[in-house]
Scaffold this motif. Structure first.
Motif, PDB file in Angstrom:
ATOM      1  N   THR A 171      -4.772  -5.536  -4.768  1.00 17.12           N
ATOM      2  CA  THR A 171      -4.973  -5.635  -6.211  1.00 17.12           C
ATOM      3  C   THR A 171      -5.373  -7.044  -6.612  1.00 17.12           C
ATOM      4  OG1 THR A 171      -3.240  -3.958  -6.454  1.00 17.12           O
ATOM      5  CG2 THR A 171      -3.964  -5.078  -8.453  1.00 17.12           C
ATOM      6  N   LEU A 172      -4.797  -8.047  -5.952  1.00 14.01           N
ATOM      7  CA  LEU A 172      -5.187  -9.430  -6.239  1.00 14.01           C
ATOM      8  C   LEU A 172      -6.658  -9.645  -5.892  1.00 14.01           C
ATOM      9  CD1 LEU A 172      -4.579 -12.311  -7.074  1.00 14.01           C
ATOM     10  CD2 LEU A 172      -3.671 -12.733  -4.773  1.00 14.01           C
ATOM     11  N   ASN A 173      -7.103  -9.108  -4.777  1.00 10.09           N
ATOM     12  CA  ASN A 173      -8.513  -9.226  -4.400  1.00 10.09           C
ATOM     13  C   ASN A 173      -9.421  -8.507  -5.398  1.00 10.09           C
ATOM     14  OD1 ASN A 173      -8.211 -10.801  -2.061  1.00 10.09           O
ATOM     15  ND2 ASN A 173      -7.674  -9.016  -0.837  1.00 10.09           N
ATOM     16  N   GLN A 174      -8.930  -7.398  -5.977  1.00  8.24           N
ATOM     17  CA  GLN A 174      -9.706  -6.700  -7.003  1.00  8.24           C
ATOM     18  C   GLN A 174      -9.824  -7.552  -8.260  1.00  8.24           C
ATOM     19  OE1 GLN A 174      -7.450  -3.086  -7.220  1.00  8.24           O
ATOM     20  NE2 GLN A 174      -8.568  -2.103  -5.537  1.00  8.24           N
ATOM     21  N   LEU A 175      -8.752  -8.279  -8.578  1.00 13.15           N
ATOM     22  CA  LEU A 175      -8.827  -9.215  -9.705  1.00 13.15           C
ATOM     23  C   LEU A 175      -9.845 -10.318  -9.433  1.00 13.15           C
ATOM     24  CD1 LEU A 175      -5.157  -9.766 -10.961  1.00 13.15           C
ATOM     25  CD2 LEU A 175      -7.116  -9.017 -12.330  1.00 13.15           C
ATOM     26  N   ILE A 176      -9.833 -10.816  -8.206  1.00 13.64           N
ATOM     27  CA  ILE A 176     -10.799 -11.851  -7.825  1.00 13.64           C
ATOM     28  C   ILE A 176     -12.222 -11.338  -8.000  1.00 13.64           C
ATOM     29  CG2 ILE A 176     -11.697 -13.196  -5.875  1.00 13.64           C
ATOM     30  CD1 ILE A 176      -8.812 -13.437  -4.879  1.00 13.64           C
ATOM     31  N   GLU A 190      -8.316 -19.546 -10.321  1.00 13.96           N
ATOM     32  CA  GLU A 190      -6.860 -19.422 -10.246  1.00 13.96           C
ATOM     33  C   GLU A 190      -6.444 -18.271  -9.336  1.00 13.96           C
ATOM     34  OE1 GLU A 190      -5.737 -18.982 -14.283  1.00 13.96           O
ATOM     35  OE2 GLU A 190      -5.798 -21.135 -14.742  1.00 13.96           O
ATOM     36  N   ALA A 191      -7.142 -17.159  -9.432  1.00  9.26           N
ATOM     37  CA  ALA A 191      -6.825 -16.011  -8.576  1.00  9.26           C
ATOM     38  C   ALA A 191      -7.105 -16.324  -7.109  1.00  9.26           C
ATOM     39  CB  ALA A 191      -7.624 -14.788  -9.030  1.00  9.26           C
ATOM     40  N   CYS A 192      -8.191 -17.038  -6.857  1.00 10.44           N
ATOM     41  CA  CYS A 192      -8.512 -17.435  -5.475  1.00 10.44           C
ATOM     42  C   CYS A 192      -7.458 -18.386  -4.922  1.00 10.44           C
ATOM     43  CB  CYS A 192      -9.896 -18.090  -5.428  1.00 10.44           C
ATOM     44  SG  CYS A 192     -11.272 -16.948  -5.638  1.00 10.44           S
ATOM     45  N   GLU A 193      -7.014 -19.333  -5.739  1.00 10.92           N
ATOM     46  CA  GLU A 193      -5.978 -20.272  -5.303  1.00 10.92           C
ATOM     47  C   GLU A 193      -4.670 -19.540  -5.015  1.00 10.92           C
ATOM     48  OE1 GLU A 193      -5.846 -23.062  -8.486  1.00 10.92           O
ATOM     49  OE2 GLU A 193      -7.478 -24.313  -7.682  1.00 10.92           O
ATOM     50  N   LEU A 194      -4.326 -18.560  -5.853  1.00  7.94           N
ATOM     51  CA  LEU A 194      -3.115 -17.774  -5.630  1.00  7.94           C
ATOM     52  C   LEU A 194      -3.221 -16.990  -4.330  1.00  7.94           C
ATOM     53  CD1 LEU A 194      -0.385 -16.699  -6.563  1.00  7.94           C
ATOM     54  CD2 LEU A 194      -1.601 -14.966  -7.917  1.00  7.94           C
ATOM     55  N   ASN A 195      -4.373 -16.419  -4.076  1.00 10.00           N
ATOM     56  CA  ASN A 195      -4.598 -15.689  -2.827  1.00 10.00           C
ATOM     57  C   ASN A 195      -4.413 -16.608  -1.627  1.00 10.00           C
ATOM     58  OD1 ASN A 195      -6.431 -14.815  -0.495  1.00 10.00           O
ATOM     59  ND2 ASN A 195      -6.407 -12.962  -1.743  1.00 10.00           N
ATOM     60  N   HIS A 196      -4.926 -17.826  -1.735  1.00 11.04           N
ATOM     61  CA  HIS A 196      -4.804 -18.792  -0.636  1.00 11.04           C
ATOM     62  C   HIS A 196      -3.349 -19.193  -0.415  1.00 11.04           C
ATOM     63  CE1 HIS A 196      -5.794 -22.087   2.055  1.00 11.04           C
ATOM     64  NE2 HIS A 196      -5.088 -22.904   1.286  1.00 11.04           N
ATOM     65  N   GLU A 197      -2.607 -19.400  -1.495  1.00  9.48           N
ATOM     66  CA  GLU A 197      -1.189 -19.782  -1.381  1.00  9.48           C
ATOM     67  C   GLU A 197      -0.369 -18.683  -0.706  1.00  9.48           C
ATOM     68  OE1 GLU A 197       0.122 -20.643  -5.294  1.00  9.48           O
ATOM     69  OE2 GLU A 197      -1.117 -22.450  -5.520  1.00  9.48           O
ATOM     70  N   ILE A 198      -0.584 -17.445  -1.114  1.00  9.32           N
ATOM     71  CA  ILE A 198       0.168 -16.321  -0.528  1.00  9.32           C
ATOM     72  C   ILE A 198      -0.187 -16.152   0.942  1.00  9.32           C
ATOM     73  CG2 ILE A 198       0.510 -13.829  -0.606  1.00  9.32           C
ATOM     74  CD1 ILE A 198       0.031 -13.990  -3.637  1.00  9.32           C
ATOM     75  N   THR A 199      -1.472 -16.240   1.245  1.00  2.89           N
ATOM     76  CA  THR A 199      -1.917 -16.085   2.631  1.00  2.89           C
ATOM     77  C   THR A 199      -1.326 -17.163   3.518  1.00  2.89           C
ATOM     78  OG1 THR A 199      -3.989 -15.095   1.874  1.00  2.89           O
ATOM     79  CG2 THR A 199      -3.931 -15.927   4.134  1.00  2.89           C
ATOM     80  N   THR A 200      -1.309 -18.387   3.016  1.00  4.66           N
ATOM     81  CA  THR A 200      -0.770 -19.515   3.802  1.00  4.66           C
ATOM     82  C   THR A 200       0.737 -19.385   3.997  1.00  4.66           C
ATOM     83  OG1 THR A 200      -2.489 -20.979   2.944  1.00  4.66           O
ATOM     84  CG2 THR A 200      -0.538 -22.018   3.908  1.00  4.66           C
ATOM     85  N   GLU A 201       1.446 -18.997   2.926  1.00  9.40           N
ATOM     86  CA  GLU A 201       2.904 -18.917   2.997  1.00  9.40           C
ATOM     87  C   GLU A 201       3.390 -17.782   3.893  1.00  9.40           C
ATOM     88  OE1 GLU A 201       6.804 -18.309   0.043  1.00  9.40           O
ATOM     89  OE2 GLU A 201       4.783 -18.568  -0.798  1.00  9.40           O
ATOM     90  N   TYR A 202       2.762 -16.623   3.787  1.00  9.75           N
ATOM     91  CA  TYR A 202       3.273 -15.454   4.481  1.00  9.75           C
ATOM     92  C   TYR A 202       2.569 -15.146   5.797  1.00  9.75           C
ATOM     93  CZ  TYR A 202       5.882 -14.336   0.252  1.00  9.75           C
ATOM     94  OH  TYR A 202       6.756 -14.389  -0.805  1.00  9.75           O
TER      95      TYR A 202
END
Length: 205
Positions: A171-176, A190-202
């Motif tokens: 769903t986040l990628n759909q927002l992007i 902002e959505a791209c940065e959030l995607n990067h943060e989640i990917t890096t953390e998890y």
């Protein structure tokens, strides 16, 4: 104890028999029994192990059956709720007799109005419908409501599944994609940065 009694005790010991010179402990008696009846004790040990394994397996199967029944019941409740929601939505837009012909936008408007409270305790189903409604609004170029519904779907999914879950990331990628196609560019960034943060953390990449 006499020398004769001591000799008898030694003979008993050498033969693996219990020594009556002192009270035998339970462990000692079992040791003697095991030494004299190795096959019987071995078979009993195997039987005990199999019994324990059987109990564990049966308990596990019982829990699995209960869990599967609960999942089935939950899926049935969600299907019924989805059917009722679609039925009510369609009844609100399908013209009867010579009524005005309704559009897909009318259908989405009714669905958007009715979806609040339509799926109590079923966030996954609500998120799926909101995501679908959002995409339909995007197709008919109603971008503000499209963005709102997709964001609502994303919020439901991260609250109930976690941000790292496959559906949440989807769903986040759909927002992007939405922001990339329609803007604004700041929201896309902002959505791209959030995607990067989640990917890096998890996922560590």
């Amino acid at each position: 104890q006499s020398a004769f009694g001591l000799a008898e005790d030694i003979q008993r010991y050498l033969k693996g028999e219990a020594i009556p010179a002192k009270p035998s402990s339970l462990a000692y008696q079992f040791k003697v029994l095991a030494r004299k009846n190795r096959a019987v004790v071995g078979l009993a040990s195997v039987a005990i192990v199999l019994l324990i394994e059987g109990i564990i397996t049966t308990t596990g199967l019982y829990l699995d059956v209960n869990a599967e029944r609960e999942r089935t019941d939950a899926a049935a409740r969600e299907a019924i709720a989805a059917r009722d929601f679609l039925t009510n939505t369609l009844e609100g837009v399908v013209p009867w007799g010579y009524g005005d012909v309704k559009t897909i936008g009318d259908l989405c408007d009714v669905a958007t109005h009715d979806i609040d409270g339509a799926f109590p305790g079923q966030p996954a189903t609500e998120a799926e419908f909101r995501n679908l409604i959002g995409h339909i609004y995007a197709w008919i170029d109603n971008r503000p409501i499209a963005e709102q519904q997709i964001r609502n779907a994303y919020s439901l999914r991260i609250e109930n599944l976690g941000p790292e879950h496959e559906l949440s990331m989807q769903t986040l990628n759909q927002l992007i994609d939405f922001y990339q196609a329609f803007g604004p560019s700041r929201s896309h960034l902002e959505a791209c940065e959030l995607n990067h943060e989640i990917t890096t953390e998890y996922f560590g990449s």
